[in-house]
Design a protein around this motif. Structure first.
Motif, PDB file in Angstrom:
ATOM      1  N   SER A  23      58.651  23.658  53.233  1.00 57.22           N
ATOM      2  CA  SER A  23      58.255  22.247  53.319  1.00 57.22           C
ATOM      3  C   SER A  23      56.968  22.045  54.116  1.00 57.22           C
ATOM      4  N   ILE A  24      56.355  23.135  54.597  1.00 60.07           N
ATOM      5  CA  ILE A  24      55.155  23.058  55.426  1.00 60.07           C
ATOM      6  C   ILE A  24      53.905  23.216  54.561  1.00 60.07           C
ATOM      7  N   MET A  25      52.979  22.269  54.728  1.00 57.66           N
ATOM      8  CA  MET A  25      51.691  22.396  54.046  1.00 57.66           C
ATOM      9  C   MET A  25      50.589  22.552  55.084  1.00 57.66           C
ATOM     10  N   LEU A  26      49.543  23.264  54.696  1.00 55.23           N
ATOM     11  CA  LEU A  26      48.407  23.573  55.556  1.00 55.23           C
ATOM     12  C   LEU A  26      47.165  22.961  54.938  1.00 55.23           C
ATOM     13  N   PHE A  27      46.326  22.334  55.775  1.00 52.83           N
ATOM     14  CA  PHE A  27      45.070  21.783  55.280  1.00 52.83           C
ATOM     15  C   PHE A  27      44.085  21.640  56.430  1.00 52.83           C
ATOM     16  N   TRP A  28      42.814  21.491  56.102  1.00 53.45           N
ATOM     17  CA  TRP A  28      41.750  21.296  57.087  1.00 53.45           C
ATOM     18  C   TRP A  28      41.297  19.853  57.042  1.00 53.45           C
ATOM     19  N   GLN A  29      41.109  19.264  58.222  1.00 53.64           N
ATOM     20  CA  GLN A  29      40.598  17.907  58.322  1.00 53.64           C
ATOM     21  C   GLN A  29      39.684  17.839  59.542  1.00 53.64           C
ATOM     22  N   ASN A  31      37.321  19.823  60.475  1.00 54.55           N
ATOM     23  CA  ASN A  31      37.206  21.171  61.051  1.00 54.55           C
ATOM     24  C   ASN A  31      38.382  21.525  61.964  1.00 54.55           C
ATOM     25  N   ILE A  32      39.530  20.913  61.722  1.00 53.48           N
ATOM     26  CA  ILE A  32      40.753  21.215  62.467  1.00 53.48           C
ATOM     27  C   ILE A  32      41.837  21.589  61.468  1.00 53.48           C
ATOM     28  N   GLU A  33      42.471  22.746  61.687  1.00 55.92           N
ATOM     29  CA  GLU A  33      43.553  23.188  60.818  1.00 55.92           C
ATOM     30  C   GLU A  33      44.807  22.368  61.130  1.00 55.92           C
ATOM     31  N   GLN A  34      45.426  21.805  60.104  1.00 53.39           N
ATOM     32  CA  GLN A  34      46.584  20.935  60.255  1.00 53.39           C
ATOM     33  C   GLN A  34      47.798  21.522  59.536  1.00 53.39           C
ATOM     34  N   LEU A  35      48.958  21.389  60.143  1.00 57.20           N
ATOM     35  CA  LEU A  35      50.236  21.720  59.515  1.00 57.20           C
ATOM     36  C   LEU A  35      51.043  20.434  59.442  1.00 57.20           C
ATOM     37  N   GLU A  36      51.734  20.233  58.319  1.00 60.16           N
ATOM     38  CA  GLU A  36      52.557  19.039  58.187  1.00 60.16           C
ATOM     39  C   GLU A  36      53.784  19.354  57.332  1.00 60.16           C
ATOM     40  N   CYS A  37      54.937  18.854  57.765  1.00 67.38           N
ATOM     41  CA  CYS A  37      56.174  19.015  57.014  1.00 67.38           C
ATOM     42  C   CYS A  37      56.337  17.801  56.098  1.00 67.38           C
ATOM     43  N   VAL A  38      56.553  18.040  54.816  1.00 67.37           N
ATOM     44  CA  VAL A  38      56.706  16.938  53.867  1.00 67.37           C
ATOM     45  C   VAL A  38      58.106  16.339  53.909  1.00 67.37           C
ATOM     46  N   LYS A  39      59.046  17.000  54.570  1.00 66.52           N
ATOM     47  CA  LYS A  39      60.419  16.494  54.672  1.00 66.52           C
ATOM     48  C   LYS A  39      60.606  15.567  55.865  1.00 66.52           C
ATOM     49  N   CYS A  40      60.132  15.972  57.052  1.00 68.04           N
ATOM     50  CA  CYS A  40      60.408  15.185  58.263  1.00 68.04           C
ATOM     51  C   CYS A  40      59.159  14.608  58.921  1.00 68.04           C
ATOM     52  N   GLY A  41      57.966  15.011  58.471  1.00 66.88           N
ATOM     53  CA  GLY A  41      56.742  14.487  59.051  1.00 66.88           C
ATOM     54  C   GLY A  41      56.215  15.254  60.250  1.00 66.88           C
ATOM     55  N   TYR A  42      56.862  16.366  60.627  1.00 68.36           N
ATOM     56  CA  TYR A  42      56.367  17.194  61.731  1.00 68.36           C
ATOM     57  C   TYR A  42      54.885  17.486  61.515  1.00 68.36           C
ATOM     58  N   HIS A  43      54.101  17.474  62.593  1.00 69.31           N
ATOM     59  CA  HIS A  43      52.669  17.697  62.481  1.00 69.31           C
ATOM     60  C   HIS A  43      52.189  18.531  63.663  1.00 69.31           C
ATOM     61  N   ASP A  44      51.302  19.470  63.398  1.00 68.31           N
ATOM     62  CA  ASP A  44      50.683  20.269  64.449  1.00 68.31           C
ATOM     63  C   ASP A  44      49.259  20.563  64.001  1.00 68.31           C
ATOM     64  N   SER A  45      48.371  20.817  64.957  1.00 69.80           N
ATOM     65  CA  SER A  45      46.982  21.096  64.615  1.00 69.80           C
ATOM     66  C   SER A  45      46.399  22.138  65.551  1.00 69.80           C
ATOM     67  N   GLN A  46      45.281  22.719  65.094  1.00 70.97           N
ATOM     68  CA  GLN A  46      44.611  23.766  65.857  1.00 70.97           C
ATOM     69  C   GLN A  46      43.125  23.701  65.519  1.00 70.97           C
ATOM     70  N   PRO A  47      42.237  23.606  66.509  1.00 70.98           N
ATOM     71  CA  PRO A  47      40.790  23.584  66.238  1.00 70.98           C
ATOM     72  C   PRO A  47      40.342  24.837  65.508  1.00 70.98           C
ATOM     73  N   GLY A  48      39.339  24.691  64.647  1.00 69.60           N
ATOM     74  CA  GLY A  48      38.839  25.796  63.828  1.00 69.60           C
ATOM     75  C   GLY A  48      38.434  27.029  64.608  1.00 69.60           C
ATOM     76  N   ASP A  49      37.915  26.866  65.826  1.00 66.52           N
ATOM     77  CA  ASP A  49      37.473  28.026  66.596  1.00 66.52           C
ATOM     78  C   ASP A  49      38.634  28.845  67.156  1.00 66.52           C
ATOM     79  N   LYS A  50      39.875  28.311  67.083  1.00 67.47           N
ATOM     80  CA  LYS A  50      41.036  29.056  67.560  1.00 67.47           C
ATOM     81  C   LYS A  50      41.801  29.741  66.430  1.00 67.47           C
TER      82      LYS A  50
END
Length: 68
Positions: A23-29, A31-50
């Motif tokens: 249920s986890i999708m990955l995308f860039w927004q 220049n920040i890498e984003q993770l998001e769960c399509v089931k519950c809305g969980y969200h996490d991010s990480q700057p591109g340089d990391k």
């Protein structure tokens, strides 16, 4: 003109919040890498340089996401 964000599902990934498989999708927004769960809305991010490149060249891995 705005560019559409490409989102990819991470096969075999389990959401750390709801424990749903695939249920986890990955995308860039912005220049920040984003993770998001399509089931519950969980969200996490990480700057591109990391974002680390995968060290195993024989596998087709774009990058390795390591949240803090």
């Amino acid at each position: 003109m705005s560019e559409k964000t490409k989102k990819r599902f991470i096969a075999g990934a389990v959401c750390p919040k709801c424990q749903e498989l695939d249920s986890i999708m990955l995308f860039w927004q912005d220049n920040i890498e984003q993770l998001e769960c399509v089931k519950c809305g969980y969200h996490d991010s990480q700057p591109g340089d990391k974002v680390q490149q995968a060290s195993r060249n024989e596998e087709k891995v774009i990058g390795v996401f390591k949240p803090d």
